[in-house]
Design an enzyme around this catalytic site. Structure first.
Site, PDB file in Angstrom:
ATOM      1  N   ARG A 103       3.209  -2.085 -37.712  1.00 28.56           N
ATOM      2  CA  ARG A 103       4.734  -0.969 -36.936  1.00 28.56           C
ATOM      3  C   ARG A 103       5.871  -1.686 -37.295  1.00 28.56           C
ATOM      4  NH1 ARG A 103       5.548   2.866 -33.971  1.00 28.56           N
ATOM      5  NH2 ARG A 103       2.635   3.272 -33.827  1.00 28.56           N
ATOM      6  N   TYR A 117      10.541 -19.585 -35.909  1.00 25.58           N
ATOM      7  CA  TYR A 117      11.816 -18.761 -35.622  1.00 25.58           C
ATOM      8  C   TYR A 117      12.195 -18.830 -37.794  1.00 25.58           C
ATOM      9  CZ  TYR A 117      14.102 -17.091 -32.183  1.00 25.58           C
ATOM     10  OH  TYR A 117      14.458 -15.608 -31.884  1.00 25.58           O
ATOM     11  N   THR A 176       9.957   3.269 -42.881  1.00 29.90           N
ATOM     12  CA  THR A 176       8.913   2.502 -41.483  1.00 29.90           C
ATOM     13  C   THR A 176       8.053   2.265 -42.830  1.00 29.90           C
ATOM     14  OG1 THR A 176       7.963   4.930 -41.038  1.00 29.90           O
ATOM     15  CG2 THR A 176       9.798   4.076 -39.592  1.00 29.90           C
ATOM     16  N   LYS A 197       3.287   4.601 -41.084  1.00 29.56           N
ATOM     17  CA  LYS A 197       3.112   5.546 -40.979  1.00 29.56           C
ATOM     18  C   LYS A 197       2.356   6.163 -42.317  1.00 29.56           C
ATOM     19  CE  LYS A 197       7.026   7.372 -38.044  1.00 29.56           C
ATOM     20  NZ  LYS A 197       8.818   8.059 -38.560  1.00 29.56           N
ATOM     21  N   ASP A 209      16.169   8.496 -46.191  1.00 30.02           N
ATOM     22  CA  ASP A 209      14.853   8.125 -45.098  1.00 30.02           C
ATOM     23  C   ASP A 209      13.569   8.215 -45.824  1.00 30.02           C
ATOM     24  OD1 ASP A 209      13.721   6.948 -43.460  1.00 30.02           O
ATOM     25  OD2 ASP A 209      14.976   8.039 -41.592  1.00 30.02           O
ATOM     26  N   GLU A 237      15.170 -17.058 -39.019  1.00 32.39           N
ATOM     27  CA  GLU A 237      16.107 -16.893 -39.340  1.00 32.39           C
ATOM     28  C   GLU A 237      16.892 -16.967 -40.553  1.00 32.39           C
ATOM     29  OE1 GLU A 237      19.611 -17.500 -35.592  1.00 32.39           O
ATOM     30  OE2 GLU A 237      18.153 -15.778 -34.681  1.00 32.39           O
TER      31      GLU A 237
HETATM   32  C1  LIG Z   1      10.104   7.536 -37.819  1.00 30.52           C
HETATM   33  C2  LIG Z   1      11.160   8.050 -38.121  1.00 30.52           C
HETATM   34  C3  LIG Z   1      12.214   6.471 -38.145  1.00 30.52           C
HETATM   35  C4  LIG Z   1      12.159   6.036 -37.164  1.00 30.52           C
HETATM   36  O1  LIG Z   1      11.331   5.076 -37.014  1.00 30.52           O
HETATM   37  P1  LIG Z   1      10.761   3.942 -35.767  1.00 30.52           P
HETATM   38  O2  LIG Z   1      10.143   2.920 -36.309  1.00 30.52           O
HETATM   39  O3  LIG Z   1      10.433   5.114 -34.660  1.00 30.52           O
HETATM   40  O4  LIG Z   1      12.311   3.544 -35.222  1.00 30.52           O
HETATM   41  C5  LIG Z   1      13.265   7.085 -38.536  1.00 30.52           C
HETATM   42  N1  LIG Z   1      13.620   8.153 -39.474  1.00 30.52           N
HETATM   43  C6  LIG Z   1      12.711   8.882 -40.143  1.00 30.52           C
HETATM   44  C7  LIG Z   1      13.303  10.111 -40.915  1.00 30.52           C
HETATM   45  C8  LIG Z   1      11.171   9.083 -39.030  1.00 30.52           C
HETATM   46  O5  LIG Z   1      10.611  10.267 -39.912  1.00 30.52           O
END
Ligand SMILES: *Cc1c(COP(=O)(O)O)cnc(C)c1O
Length: 412
Positions: A232, A51, A223, A226, A197, A53
């Site tokens: 993840r 943990y 993220t 990807k 994002d 935090e």
């Molecule tokens: C994939 C994605 C997310 C969210 O990711 P998760 O890990 O699935 O919650 C947020 N914003 C964009 C633009 C994405 O393509």
């Protein structure tokens, strides 16, 4: 996995089956990838037992000296990759990262300007079934009907009319370069926070192949699973002046303890990105997407915006008389995974939209190149043309499997 096999043969068997599926089938889902054996190893460690935090150096639990060392490494590597002033590596995934960003900058009911969902935006950018759409007042810009691209004058016009507190750019299904500087300028003109994002294109930005919003924007989330090819999870980067409010929104605002085993794996992935081989990989991802899009155009298909600058494109199947859901199902029968996708101003409902989204990050990790991309486009076209012929589909499935076995996924 000997211990797992002995203790829990049921779960062991599902994992074995999934390993086989990933090896024998072709992954064209634009948001997926295969992590390296080193990233995988870091995830399966005892760091999960701890943990922690708080943030590195300021914890609410004892015994965190070593975890601090790991988290500082992750932060330093991430800052170096993107030239960020401040970074938080604790967000559990993309959606919670975005929740923390909103929480850090705005209040429930405040107005946010984002891209229309059926034009390529993400659920967490204001969809009514998502927390973002429930808590905040989202207004939208769209892509130009003729070009399929974002029109910055249109964004400016809407921003001036709506006066949002925050502007969001960065998408899930948009295949073109984004004018970050233009967005920042508009945000300044209407006195809004700028939020990028970059969940989808972060790896291509990290490799220096696409424009980087980090130097301009107030805050950037991505993220890590990807195109960054990590575990993840997600991260947030921001200007130093917003560091405190971002860190507080992540913890204690949104989350409890960080997932230390995952954060160690993020650090390993960042280490890989800092090596020259990653730029080679990302360059090939884009070359592959362009080659496959080009082959589809040659085969008479329509692509939203006419092509791609990044790792993905949206195939508009309207004229082919095949729905997105049907296309997804046909391709499943030949061992290819894609995701159905809306096209801008889609006449069909989101459950069965008019397109599919195709991406090359995973296939490129298997070392496939332009030649294989063109072959895959031809196989997909053949499957669509013979969608009712089980024999032809079975033959194509065999061809897909043979191709996949020639390009193994990274494994321990
Ligand atoms: C994939 C994605 C997310 C969210 O990711 P998760 O890990 O699935 O919650 C947020 N914003 C964009 C633009 C994405 O393509």
């Amino acid at each position: 996995m000997k211990k797992l096999q002995k203790q829990d043969p049921q779960i062991y068997s599902t994992i074995k089956k999934e390993i086989k599926r990933q090896n024998e089938e072709l992954e064209l889902i634009a948001s997926e990838n295969y992590v390296s054996p080193a990233v995988l190893e870091a995830m399966g460690t005892v760091l999960t037992n701890k943990y922690s935090e708080g943030k590195a150096g300021h914890r609410y639990y004892g015994g965190n000296q070593i975890i601090d060392e790991m988290e500082f490494l992750a932060i330093e590597r991430l800052k170096k990759i993107f030239g960020a002033e401040h970074a938080n590596v604790q967000p559990l995934s993309g959606s919670p990262a975005n929740a923390a960003v909103y929480m850090a900058f705005i209040k429930p009911g405040d107005k946010v300007l984002g891209l229309k969902l059926d034009h390529g935006g993400h659920l967490s950018h204001g969809h009514p079934v998502n927390f973002s759409g429930m808590l905040y007042n989202f207004v939208q810009y769209g892509v130009n009907e003729k070009t399929g691209r974002i029109d910055m004058e249109e964004v400016r016009r809407i921003a001036k009319k709506e006066k949002p507190k925050m502007i969001v750019a960065g998408y899930s299904a948009y295949s073109r370069e984004i004018d970050w500087k233009g967005f920042k300028k508009i945000a300044d003109e209407v006195d809004a926070y700028s939020f990028a994002d970059i969940a989808h294109t972060a790896g291509l930005i990290a490799a220096g192949l696409m424009e980087n919003p980090v130097p301009y924007f107030d805050v950037v989330s991505t993220t890590t699973h990807k195109t960054l090819r990590g575990p993840r999870g997600a991260v947030i980067m921001c200007k130093e002046k917003f560091a405190k409010q971002i860190d507080r929104a992540v913890f204690p605002g949104m989350q409890g303890g960080p997932h230390n085993h995952i954060n160690a794996a993020k650090a390993v992935a960042f280490g890989e990105i800092l090596k020259p081989s990653f730029k080679k990989y990302a360059t090939q991802v884009i070359k592959n997407a362009k080659a496959m899009a080009d082959e589809f155009i040659k085969l008479g298909y329509k692509i939203v915006s006419g092509g791609t600058d990044n790792h993905l494109f949206i195939l508009n199947l309207g004229a082919k008389g095949i729905g997105g859901r049907e296309a997804e199902q046909i391709l499943e029968q030949i061992g290819i995974s894609v995701s159905r996708s809306t096209i801008p101003n889609d006449p069909n409902p989101p459950m069965n939209p008019s397109g599919i989204r195709i991406g090359t990050p995973a296939a490129t990790t298997r070392n496939m190149k332009e030649k294989e991309m063109r072959k895959i486009a031809k196989l997909i076209d053949e499957a669509f043309r013979n969608k009712a012929d089980k024999k032809v589909l079975a033959r194509i499935k065999k061809e897909v499997k043979n191709l996949c076995l020639k390009f193994p996924v990274p494994a321990k």
